[in-house]
Design an enzyme around this catalytic site. Sequence first.
Site, PDB file in Angstrom:
ATOM      1  CG  ASP A  31      87.798  -0.247 -60.959  1.00 32.61           C
ATOM      2  OD1 ASP A  31      88.377   0.544 -60.318  1.00 32.61           O
ATOM      3  OD2 ASP A  31      87.425  -1.637 -61.715  1.00 32.61           O
ATOM      4  CD  GLU A  83      69.014  13.236 -43.654  1.00 28.64           C
ATOM      5  OE1 GLU A  83      68.752  12.484 -43.132  1.00 28.64           O
ATOM      6  OE2 GLU A  83      68.832  13.398 -45.551  1.00 28.64           O
ATOM      7  CB  CYS A 120      66.601  12.888 -48.586  1.00 27.98           C
ATOM      8  SG  CYS A 120      67.975  12.454 -47.606  1.00 27.98           S
ATOM      9  CB  THR A 163      76.795   8.543 -50.792  1.00 33.95           C
ATOM     10  OG1 THR A 163      76.935   8.396 -49.255  1.00 33.95           O
ATOM     11  CG2 THR A 163      76.975   7.018 -51.425  1.00 33.95           C
ATOM     12  CB  SER A 211      69.028   2.446 -47.215  1.00 38.82           C
ATOM     13  OG  SER A 211      70.004   2.519 -47.948  1.00 38.82           O
ATOM     14  CG  HIS A 244      66.659  11.568 -52.338  1.00 35.89           C
ATOM     15  ND1 HIS A 244      67.368  12.719 -52.232  1.00 35.89           N
ATOM     16  CD2 HIS A 244      66.909  10.487 -51.767  1.00 35.89           C
ATOM     17  CE1 HIS A 244      68.391  11.602 -51.244  1.00 35.89           C
ATOM     18  NE2 HIS A 244      67.946  10.809 -51.331  1.00 35.89           N
ATOM     19  CE  LYS A 253      71.121  -0.896 -56.943  1.00 34.50           C
ATOM     20  NZ  LYS A 253      71.474  -1.843 -57.676  1.00 34.50           N
ATOM     21  CG  ASN A 328      72.505  12.160 -50.410  1.00 31.34           C
ATOM     22  OD1 ASN A 328      71.831  13.143 -50.509  1.00 31.34           O
ATOM     23  ND2 ASN A 328      72.160  11.443 -49.828  1.00 31.34           N
ATOM     24  CB  SER A 364      66.572   7.042 -44.867  1.00 32.03           C
ATOM     25  OG  SER A 364      66.602   7.336 -45.957  1.00 32.03           O
TER      26      SER A 364
HETATM   27  N1  CAA Z   1      83.057  -1.178 -61.919  1.00 32.75           N
HETATM   28  C1  CAA Z   1      81.780  -1.342 -61.996  1.00 32.75           C
HETATM   29  N2  CAA Z   1      80.861  -0.955 -61.117  1.00 32.75           N
HETATM   30  C2  CAA Z   1      80.908  -1.111 -60.099  1.00 32.75           C
HETATM   31  C3  CAA Z   1      82.531  -2.093 -59.278  1.00 32.75           C
HETATM   32  C4  CAA Z   1      83.946  -1.501 -60.805  1.00 32.75           C
HETATM   33  N3  CAA Z   1      84.854  -1.852 -60.052  1.00 32.75           N
HETATM   34  N4  CAA Z   1      82.642  -2.471 -58.249  1.00 32.75           N
HETATM   35  C5  CAA Z   1      81.149  -1.499 -58.096  1.00 32.75           C
HETATM   36  N5  CAA Z   1      80.388  -1.694 -58.231  1.00 32.75           N
HETATM   37  C6  CAA Z   1      79.202  -1.655 -58.747  1.00 32.75           C
HETATM   38  C7  CAA Z   1      78.065  -2.976 -57.857  1.00 32.75           C
HETATM   39  O1  CAA Z   1      78.140  -3.720 -58.316  1.00 32.75           O
HETATM   40  C8  CAA Z   1      77.385  -1.857 -57.731  1.00 32.75           C
HETATM   41  O2  CAA Z   1      76.190  -1.370 -58.700  1.00 32.75           O
HETATM   42  P1  CAA Z   1      74.684  -2.503 -58.553  1.00 32.75           P
HETATM   43  O3  CAA Z   1      74.270  -1.887 -56.651  1.00 32.75           O
HETATM   44  O4  CAA Z   1      74.119  -1.928 -60.007  1.00 32.75           O
HETATM   45  O5  CAA Z   1      75.037  -3.906 -58.334  1.00 32.75           O
HETATM   46  C9  CAA Z   1      77.827  -0.534 -57.229  1.00 32.75           C
HETATM   47  O6  CAA Z   1      79.016  -0.221 -58.046  1.00 32.75           O
HETATM   48  C10 CAA Z   1      78.285  -0.328 -55.561  1.00 32.75           C
HETATM   49  O7  CAA Z   1      79.421  -0.698 -54.726  1.00 32.75           O
HETATM   50  P2  CAA Z   1      78.377  -2.078 -53.467  1.00 32.75           P
HETATM   51  O8  CAA Z   1      77.378  -2.648 -53.543  1.00 32.75           O
HETATM   52  O9  CAA Z   1      79.337  -3.128 -53.422  1.00 32.75           O
HETATM   53  O10 CAA Z   1      78.596  -0.916 -53.140  1.00 32.75           O
HETATM   54  P3  CAA Z   1      78.844  -0.682 -51.521  1.00 32.75           P
HETATM   55  O11 CAA Z   1      77.969  -2.003 -50.816  1.00 32.75           O
HETATM   56  O12 CAA Z   1      79.675  -0.371 -50.635  1.00 32.75           O
HETATM   57  O13 CAA Z   1      77.914   0.523 -50.634  1.00 32.75           O
HETATM   58  C11 CAA Z   1      75.515   1.360 -50.287  1.00 32.75           C
HETATM   59  C12 CAA Z   1      76.771   0.003 -51.712  1.00 32.75           C
HETATM   60  C13 CAA Z   1      75.520   0.526 -49.842  1.00 32.75           C
HETATM   61  C14 CAA Z   1      74.684   1.664 -52.015  1.00 32.75           C
HETATM   62  C15 CAA Z   1      76.305   2.719 -49.628  1.00 32.75           C
HETATM   63  O14 CAA Z   1      76.840   3.472 -50.628  1.00 32.75           O
HETATM   64  C16 CAA Z   1      75.472   3.398 -48.341  1.00 32.75           C
HETATM   65  O15 CAA Z   1      75.510   2.745 -47.987  1.00 32.75           O
HETATM   66  N6  CAA Z   1      75.089   4.823 -48.582  1.00 32.75           N
HETATM   67  C17 CAA Z   1      74.308   5.115 -48.167  1.00 32.75           C
HETATM   68  C18 CAA Z   1      73.015   4.873 -48.165  1.00 32.75           C
HETATM   69  C19 CAA Z   1      72.391   5.217 -49.083  1.00 32.75           C
HETATM   70  O16 CAA Z   1      72.726   6.352 -50.079  1.00 32.75           O
HETATM   71  N7  CAA Z   1      71.271   4.182 -49.943  1.00 32.75           N
HETATM   72  C20 CAA Z   1      70.473   5.270 -50.552  1.00 32.75           C
HETATM   73  C21 CAA Z   1      69.369   3.917 -50.398  1.00 32.75           C
HETATM   74  S1  CAA Z   1      68.167   5.355 -49.300  1.00 32.75           S
HETATM   75  C22 CAA Z   1      68.210   7.388 -49.757  1.00 32.75           C
HETATM   76  O17 CAA Z   1      68.242   7.185 -50.369  1.00 32.75           O
HETATM   77  C23 CAA Z   1      68.031   8.664 -48.326  1.00 32.75           C
HETATM   78  C24 CAA Z   1      70.340   9.157 -48.328  1.00 32.75           C
HETATM   79  O18 CAA Z   1      70.159  10.266 -49.220  1.00 32.75           O
HETATM   80  C25 CAA Z   1      70.649   8.652 -47.692  1.00 32.75           C
END
Ligand code: CAA
Length: 445
Positions: A31, A83, A120, A163, A211, A244, A253, A328, A364
């Site tokens: 979606d 990085e 970062c 991202t 993370s 960030h 969050k 990002n 990270s």
């Molecule tokens: N409509 C509205 N919202 C929806 C939806 C829909 N149809 N389907 C899913 N969502 C929401 C989910 O509820 C979730 O929100 P919440 O966390 O608020 O509940 C959000 O969309 C994302 O969905 P998922 O958690 O299912 O997504 P995912 O598991 O596929 O990926 C992630 C999320 C694990 C963060 C992934 O993007 C990722 O690995 N990113 C890279 C790591 C990262 O950025 N981490 C952030 C902290 S670390 C950091 O900041 C350093 C850096 O720069 C990397």
Amino acid sequence: MTAVGIDAIEVWTGKLKLDLAETFAPQKGDDPEKYTKGLGLFASSFPDAYEDIVTMGANAAHRLMERKGLEPDDVGRIDVATESAFDNSKPVSTYVAGCLEQVYEGDFHHANKGERKFACIAGTQSLDDAVNWILAGRNRGRGALVIATDTALYARGDAGEATQGAGAVAMYITEDPSVVELSTEQGYGSADETDFLKPNQQFPSVDGKRSVQVYLSRMREALADFESVAGATHPDDYEFIPFHTPFPGMVRKAAVLGYRHMIRNTDVEEELADEIGRQPRRENFDDDAAFEDAIREHMDDLKETDAYREWYADTIEPTLDVSREVGNWYTGSVHVARMSALMHAAGSDTDLAGKKLLLGSYGSGAQAEIHEETVQPGYEDAVEAANIDEQIAARYDLSWSEYEQVHDRHNHEKRVELEPFTQPDGEFVFDGWGPMNERKYTYAE
Ligand code: CAA
């Protein structure tokens, strides 16, 4: 004490765009709102075939130097935070200086150059290094060029693929700055974590869910540490709070946690008590699990209050406008968030001079840092000259198969030829490989 901070900022986005709702989501069978609403991202920027971390960083720096009328002799230091480096010895800053020397008469032989690494947060660390260098009186009247540049690519199929992003932020750091002055008070939250890392590999190994938790924990520690030197914070103290921003949903969050912390024992907590009760206190619970459940429930209620929603709309939302469109940028991300807020204020009637920002940086591995910034009179001129909106609008919109080719082109393990999608115009471009496997650059008129 001397005021030291950012005198000018320029942003350079990769020239290509991947639309998450239109192009990415259908391929993943998802979606589109998972990306646009859940993660809060509309698109990612990607580098064209002739772009990389050097060209984007050098192009941002060149624009900045031209706008400020700077010559190499004005710059005593070039620090690059990244990085996405491709060399374990020769720093990216030397390549950037080499590019700039192609278009200026003078050289940067007098300038101290380096490369900062801590995921970062390295962009903010480089900024701190520059500020400290000036405060220590070692700059001989010169300013520092700080460049945060990254191609934030994930392995194909990784959860982080949505991202991704690519771009650079160049900042010029001086005494009596025109954009923001940095506080000397800082807070840190730092711990040995394995949430996201690249052990001699280009694409990260990521524990995505963890993370997110590590980001929040380190940020909470950094805020408490900041308050231990600067005193208690209050939501009304800050016009904007740029965080960030790996994706805007992450900031959503962090913001509610920060707000809960800042309003504890304040007039705001009292005013909200009738509506949602006071915040749970640990001493009123038998164990951590019960306390944590109560906190989660309280935060769900807090998020729905008018007080929180208004604060979020005014203080946080404007920091996310650019990030939503570019993804990002790792080291540049918090600096994009600041720029986004300043551009928003400059485009409205907000009189920001003298007002404060609270910057929440994160890397990270893991470390968060919090400091305050005071906006300087005349900041509007600095941000109005930046053309980030035009750059975003001008990007080439990739189809899925083009995206796959671009990802391969920038995969360090492949040497894939690719016809560019855009034409370089008065900018530095990647120009092939030299005899020692070094990357070569030229200025395309
Ligand atoms: N409509 C509205 N919202 C929806 C939806 C829909 N149809 N389907 C899913 N969502 C929401 C989910 O509820 C979730 O929100 P919440 O966390 O608020 O509940 C959000 O969309 C994302 O969905 P998922 O958690 O299912 O997504 P995912 O598991 O596929 O990926 C992630 C999320 C694990 C963060 C992934 O993007 C990722 O690995 N990113 C890279 C790591 C990262 O950025 N981490 C952030 C902290 S670390 C950091 O900041 C350093 C850096 O720069 C990397």
